[in-house]
Enzyme design. Structure first.
Site, PDB file in Angstrom:
ATOM      1  N   HIS A 163     -50.147 -87.820 -24.498  1.00 20.20           N
ATOM      2  CA  HIS A 163     -50.649 -87.047 -23.758  1.00 20.20           C
ATOM      3  C   HIS A 163     -50.324 -87.032 -22.086  1.00 20.20           C
ATOM      4  O   HIS A 163     -50.438 -86.325 -21.263  1.00 20.20           O
ATOM      5  CB  HIS A 163     -51.841 -86.120 -23.848  1.00 20.20           C
ATOM      6  CG  HIS A 163     -52.242 -85.591 -24.961  1.00 20.20           C
ATOM      7  ND1 HIS A 163     -51.524 -84.107 -25.231  1.00 20.20           N
ATOM      8  CD2 HIS A 163     -52.798 -85.587 -26.287  1.00 20.20           C
ATOM      9  CE1 HIS A 163     -52.117 -83.551 -26.517  1.00 20.20           C
ATOM     10  NE2 HIS A 163     -52.764 -84.497 -27.061  1.00 20.20           N
ATOM     11  N   GLN A 205     -55.009 -91.881 -36.549  1.00 21.81           N
ATOM     12  CA  GLN A 205     -56.248 -90.929 -35.807  1.00 21.81           C
ATOM     13  C   GLN A 205     -56.301 -89.813 -37.042  1.00 21.81           C
ATOM     14  O   GLN A 205     -55.368 -89.294 -37.367  1.00 21.81           O
ATOM     15  CB  GLN A 205     -55.498 -90.326 -34.753  1.00 21.81           C
ATOM     16  CG  GLN A 205     -55.784 -91.118 -33.187  1.00 21.81           C
ATOM     17  CD  GLN A 205     -55.298 -90.341 -32.048  1.00 21.81           C
ATOM     18  OE1 GLN A 205     -54.460 -90.858 -31.564  1.00 21.81           O
ATOM     19  NE2 GLN A 205     -56.001 -89.415 -31.818  1.00 21.81           N
TER      20      GLN A 205
END
Length: 256
Positions: free
Chosen positions: A50, A151
């Site tokens: 990100h 994740q």
């Protein structure tokens, strides 16, 4: 020449279930990363998913952390072997893999970081990670010194958490609270009871398989609760968040 990364102290600390307090680096700048490296965090995430990072921005940040006690962890943009290979070659040893949903995806992440026959990592004899061919035991030491954190941030990932946590070579399970909240129907509300219950469930399942769990928690009360729930590697803020908050506070002090 000796490689000062081996043995990987961060990997060893995770295996020993030692609490590791980290911070997120999203500003993508070697100066801000160097400042983080002086603060005393156990680990720092350099974000490739990100944040506006790529190979050219990661290298100076790794240089800025040379000599820091903070272990650099790279969050890759996607679970792709060529991307992971390039990040290995520039000197990353700790990897955070986003959106892992199945055991097979976890296995691919592990394989991407291992030289054959244990994995599929491509071989270069001279790169930044082996000090351009001057580290004599790099090939012998590399495979066992790479950290893989995966994740869990989707319903499918939650459904498969046991299989993922049991995957050989996975060193820890990391919860992505924002995407998990969205996947559970609570976009923008990671504090929703359903999300919190799921986070605790993931921590418990990771622990059942002997794997440490971690999360990003920029709110202190959340971070302390997750530590009480058994999380051992917790990122307690980000450079971007701290910068944004501090500059706003400073402006408000004089403008309002």
């Amino acid at each position: 020449m000796n490689n000062d990364v081996f043995p990987n102290k961060f990997k060893a600390a995770l295996a020993a279930k030692q609490v590791q307090i980290g911070c997120w680096s999203a500003l993508s700048n070697p100066i801000s990363t160097e400042v983080l490296g002086l603060a005393g965090f156990d680990w720092l995430v350099l974000d490739g998913e990100h944040a506006p990072n790529d190979i050219s921005t990661f290298i100076p940040q790794l240089m800025a952390l040379k000599g820091s006690a903070s272990a650099p962890v790279v969050r890759v943009p996607t679970n792709e072997p060529v991307i992971i290979k390039r990040l290995l070659d520039i000197g990353f040893y700790n990897f955070l893999i986003p959106f892992v949903e199945t055991k097979e995806e976890a296995e691919q992440a592990v394989a991407s970081t291992r030289y054959p026959p244990e994995g599929i990592r491509g071989v270069s004899v001279s790169h930044r990670a082996n000090m351009f061919g001057t580290v004599a035991d790099y090939f012998a030491q590399s495979n066992k010194n790479i950290t893989i954190l995966v994740q869990i941030e989707s319903q499918q990932g939650v459904d498969n958490v046991d299989a993922i946590a049991a995957t050989e070579g996975v060193d820890g399970i990391f919860v992505g609270p924002s995407d998990l909240a969205a996947a559970l129907g609570h976009l923008g509300n990671a504090s929703h009871p359903d999300v919190q219950k799921t986070i605790q469930h993931i921590f418990n399942r990771a622990s059942a398989h002997g794997k440490p769990s971690g999360i990003l928690a920029p709110v202190e009360a959340d971070a302390r609760r997750y530590l009480e729930w058994g999380a051992t590697f917790v990122a307690v803020g980000s450079d971007l968040g701290v910068f944004r908050s501090a500059t706003q506070k400073l402006a408000d002090t004089f403008k309002k």
